[in-house]
Enzyme design. Structure first.
Site, PDB file in Angstrom:
ATOM      1  N   ARG A 109       1.361  -1.688  -0.059  1.00  0.00           N
ATOM      2  CA  ARG A 109       0.402  -0.285  -0.104  1.00  0.00           C
ATOM      3  C   ARG A 109       0.955   1.257   0.121  1.00  0.00           C
ATOM      4  O   ARG A 109       0.682   2.348  -0.271  1.00  0.00           O
ATOM      5  CB  ARG A 109      -0.990   0.020   1.429  1.00  0.00           C
ATOM      6  N   SER A 142      -4.328   3.914   7.543  1.00  0.00           N
ATOM      7  CA  SER A 142      -3.653   2.287   7.114  1.00  0.00           C
ATOM      8  C   SER A 142      -3.700   2.854   6.153  1.00  0.00           C
ATOM      9  O   SER A 142      -3.020   1.296   5.018  1.00  0.00           O
ATOM     10  CB  SER A 142      -5.198   1.260   7.302  1.00  0.00           C
ATOM     11  N   GLU A 197     -18.989   4.908   2.844  1.00  0.00           N
ATOM     12  CA  GLU A 197     -18.223   4.905   2.012  1.00  0.00           C
ATOM     13  C   GLU A 197     -19.218   5.460   0.876  1.00  0.00           C
ATOM     14  O   GLU A 197     -18.678   5.527  -0.520  1.00  0.00           O
ATOM     15  CB  GLU A 197     -17.974   3.272   2.009  1.00  0.00           C
ATOM     16  N   PHE A 239     -14.824  -2.610   1.826  1.00  0.00           N
ATOM     17  CA  PHE A 239     -15.938  -1.099   2.124  1.00  0.00           C
ATOM     18  C   PHE A 239     -16.169  -0.572   0.995  1.00  0.00           C
ATOM     19  O   PHE A 239     -16.835  -0.283   0.587  1.00  0.00           O
ATOM     20  CB  PHE A 239     -15.870  -0.211   2.931  1.00  0.00           C
ATOM     21  N   HIS A 272      -6.085  -3.713   2.410  1.00  0.00           N
ATOM     22  CA  HIS A 272      -6.404  -5.073   3.260  1.00  0.00           C
ATOM     23  C   HIS A 272      -7.098  -6.110   2.301  1.00  0.00           C
ATOM     24  O   HIS A 272      -8.120  -6.929   2.938  1.00  0.00           O
ATOM     25  CB  HIS A 272      -6.915  -4.466   4.267  1.00  0.00           C
ATOM     26  N   ASP A 300      -7.752  -9.183  12.389  1.00  0.00           N
ATOM     27  CA  ASP A 300      -9.622  -8.195  12.353  1.00  0.00           C
ATOM     28  C   ASP A 300      -9.653  -9.221  12.037  1.00  0.00           C
ATOM     29  O   ASP A 300     -11.608  -9.488  12.548  1.00  0.00           O
ATOM     30  CB  ASP A 300      -8.865  -7.440  11.050  1.00  0.00           C
ATOM     31  N   ARG A 359      -2.311  -5.811   3.388  1.00  0.00           N
ATOM     32  CA  ARG A 359      -1.677  -4.914   4.958  1.00  0.00           C
ATOM     33  C   ARG A 359      -0.272  -4.924   5.167  1.00  0.00           C
ATOM     34  O   ARG A 359       0.179  -3.971   5.199  1.00  0.00           O
ATOM     35  CB  ARG A 359      -2.307  -5.039   5.721  1.00  0.00           C
TER      36      ARG A 359
END
Lengths: 265, 314
Positions: B12, B39, B60, B85, B111, B119, B169
């Site tokens: 990322r 993030s 979103e 999302f 992610h 998570d 991630r």
């Protein structure tokens, strides 16, 4: 001085002709907006049908996309394309889709899945404001449409960012497919909601030309985003359609058509 | 075969590296985020180019709509948030507002995959390829490391129309260099071989490379293809390879239905190519919380597991 009432009548006649020719379409929620569209496309909006890509034009997004006929008529009558095309509504290979699409001259963006237009308006308005242009963005919302949660994300964003170049028109005809908005899932108190989301607003009779013009003038001067809460009559102008939920999306037969056109002379 | 460097970086960062470079030359680029700028790494855009950054908060659907509006007045919006999302929650906004009008909106799904780990299943996005792949006008890029992520972001900018890019991630090994050619829709053959075609992309590619290296030592002659563009798929590259090898194996860190495997199998069927085919993917199930490595092991994506699966298929 333009005769907006006469323009609105022409738009209403177009709506009936188009939906009759198509054999389907949304008459009720199109007729309720005819007066507002007459004022917008023939007065309030800064636009030029001969320059589709003119960057400095005002933008209008029909979030309640099912009212496409009122938009198409306003576009044709203000010069975006030949009104002869209106009778091709919903036909294969026509550039007049059942719901607004980019292929129609003058349509800014495709809409039809409810609740998405105000966010698009926010995206346009936020950088018009940042660039300090005088351009305005108009988003046309249905009252039933406000049951979609995305609208409230957008109301919040616009209020937070003080997008005073953004005007939302709420077509308050109190009807949705399954009945009265106030009975299905009320959106009231709408004015209080606007206030709570940091918007200015004005409640008007959406068929009164003076009130419509005045509301848009006040929107222009507002320091916050501005909601025109327009009380309207679904099916306005055609007696047997007025305030009748079944005319949300019912096709017109020959008799319906003739009767409507007679009333709209 | 591709070298796997010791150094690891989360891909990322390739996204924000590219955006920083691109914004320097094109101020029409706007980065948008939904409360996950730390993030997604777009906090770096906010710091350096605050006028080119919008945080819409946790919203979103509105995020996609605002990006659409920005694209309509000449901006190039790059939207980032967790893939769950973007592709999931905002699917209808992407379909009806972005893709239908073919708007120039770029979507970064962060992610993705198993390695989100602790998570748990709500955040381990394993369905995004399936969702984005069915949308007309959409391009899907699945970079394998930070440098390919940089190049994918730059090419997304150059492409006119919607693009969905996947990022992970965890820090992952560096497999490519920024100087490598990256052409949307053109797969890369990492190793030529005669016996079997192995197809993969994204962060799992490093495990696949390790597995292939182990197999190579044992005398297997593998042709390994990095399909960094999932749509449009480089059908010719894959078809030519399997015509030669006669065997196909796909490693796809995604649900088995609708992912890279599905894309490859259906493309070959339409080419009238029948080959013996195998796949490692997530088998139509939600996973669990856990450390990335343990989960990769548990669900058959460790390099050793990939090696044995290919070996037994062989």
């Amino acid at each position: 001085m333009k005769d907006y009432a006469e323009i609105a009548k022409t738009i209403r006649r177009d709506i009936i002709e188009m939906i009759f020719a198509a054999g389907s379409g949304h008459a009720g929620g199109s007729l309720s907006l005819a007066d507002i569209f007459a004022v917008l496309y023939f007065g309030e909006m800064n636009h030029d049908p001969s320059r589709l890509q003119w960057e400095e034009r005002d933008r209008l997004i029909l979030s309640k996309g099912h009212a496409a006929p009122v938009l198409y008529s306003a576009l044709a009558r203000s010069g975006y394309f030949d009104p002869d095309n209106l009778k091709t509504l919903r036909k294969t290979d026509s550039f007049l889709e059942g719901h607004p699409a980019m292929k129609t001259p003058g349509v800014e963006v495709g809409t039809g899945s409810l609740g998405q237009g105000l966010s698009i308006g926010c995206g346009l308005a936020v950088y018009f404001k940042k660039r300090q242009t005088s351009q305005r963005v108009f988003v046309i919302l249905g009252d039933g449409e406000l049951q979609e949660g995305q609208n409230w994300e957008a109301f919040m964003f616009a209020g937070h960012n003080k997008l005073n170049n953004l005007t939302a028109v709420i077509d308050l005809n109190d009807l949705q497919i399954d009945g009265n908005v106030s009975e299905v899932n009320t959106i009231e108190p709408i004015a209080d909601k606007m206030k709570a989301f940091n918007w200015n607003y004005e409640a008007i009779d959406g068929h009164n030309i003076d009130q419509i013009q005045n509301a848009f003038k006040n929107a222009r001067l507002s320091e916050k985003p501005f909601a025109v809460i327009a009380k309207t009559v679904k099916g306005r102008g055609v007696s047997y359609m007025e305030n009748r939920a079944e005319w949300h999306g019912k096709p017109l037969n020959k008799e319906d058509h003739d009767k409507a056109m007679k009333e709209l002379l | 075969m591709t070298d796997i460097k010791e150094e690891k970086t989360a891909n990322r960062f390739g996204y924000s590296d590219a955006l920083l470079d691109l914004i320097e030359i094109d101020k029409n680029i706007i980065a948008l985020d939904a409360d996950l700028a730390k993030s997604t790494t777009t906090f770096r855009i906010k710091e350096k180019y605050p006028d080119n950054f919008i945080d819409v908060g946790i919203a979103e659907q509105n995020l996609i709509g605002i990006a659409a509006g920005l694209s309509l007045n000449g901006h190039i919006p790059f939207v980032s948030t967790y893939a769950a999302f973007v592709a999931g929650r905002a699917f209808d906004q992407i379909r009806t507002t972005v893709c239908y009008s073919n708007l120039n909106v770029k979507l970064a799904g962060m992610h993705v995959g198993i390695t989100v780990g602790a998570d748990g299943p709500t955040h381990q996005m394993l369905e995004d390829i399936a969702l984005m792949r069915v949308l007309p006008n959409m391009i899907i890029l699945n970079p394998c490391d930070v440098n390919e992520a940089y190049n994918a972001t730059v090419q997304a900018y150059k492409h006119k129309g919607p693009v969905y890019i996947r990022f992970v991630r965890e820090a992952t090994p560096i497999l490519t260099s920024r100087e490598d050619e990256f052409v949307i829709g053109k797969a890369k053959i990492l190793r030529q071989g005669k016996d079997i075609t192995v197809v993969s992309s994204g962060q799992i590619l490093s495990n696949v490379i390790e597995a292939c290296k182990m197999l190579e030592k044992e005398g297997f002659d593998i042709e390994l293809i990095n399909v960094h563009t999932i749509k449009p798929l480089d059908v010719k590259c894959i078809a030519d390879s399997v015509r030669k090898t006669g065997k196909l194996f796909v490693v796809d860190e995604h649900q088995i239905h609708g992912g890279l495997g599905t894309a490859v199998f259906e493309a070959l069927m339409l080419e009238n190519i029948q080959v013996r085919s195998g796949i490692i993917a997530v088998n139509d199930t939600f996973l669990t919380s856990g450390s990335p490595d343990e989960l990769l092991e548990k669900y058959g994506f460790s390099s050793v597991a990939v090696k044995y699966k290919i070996q037994s298929f062989y």
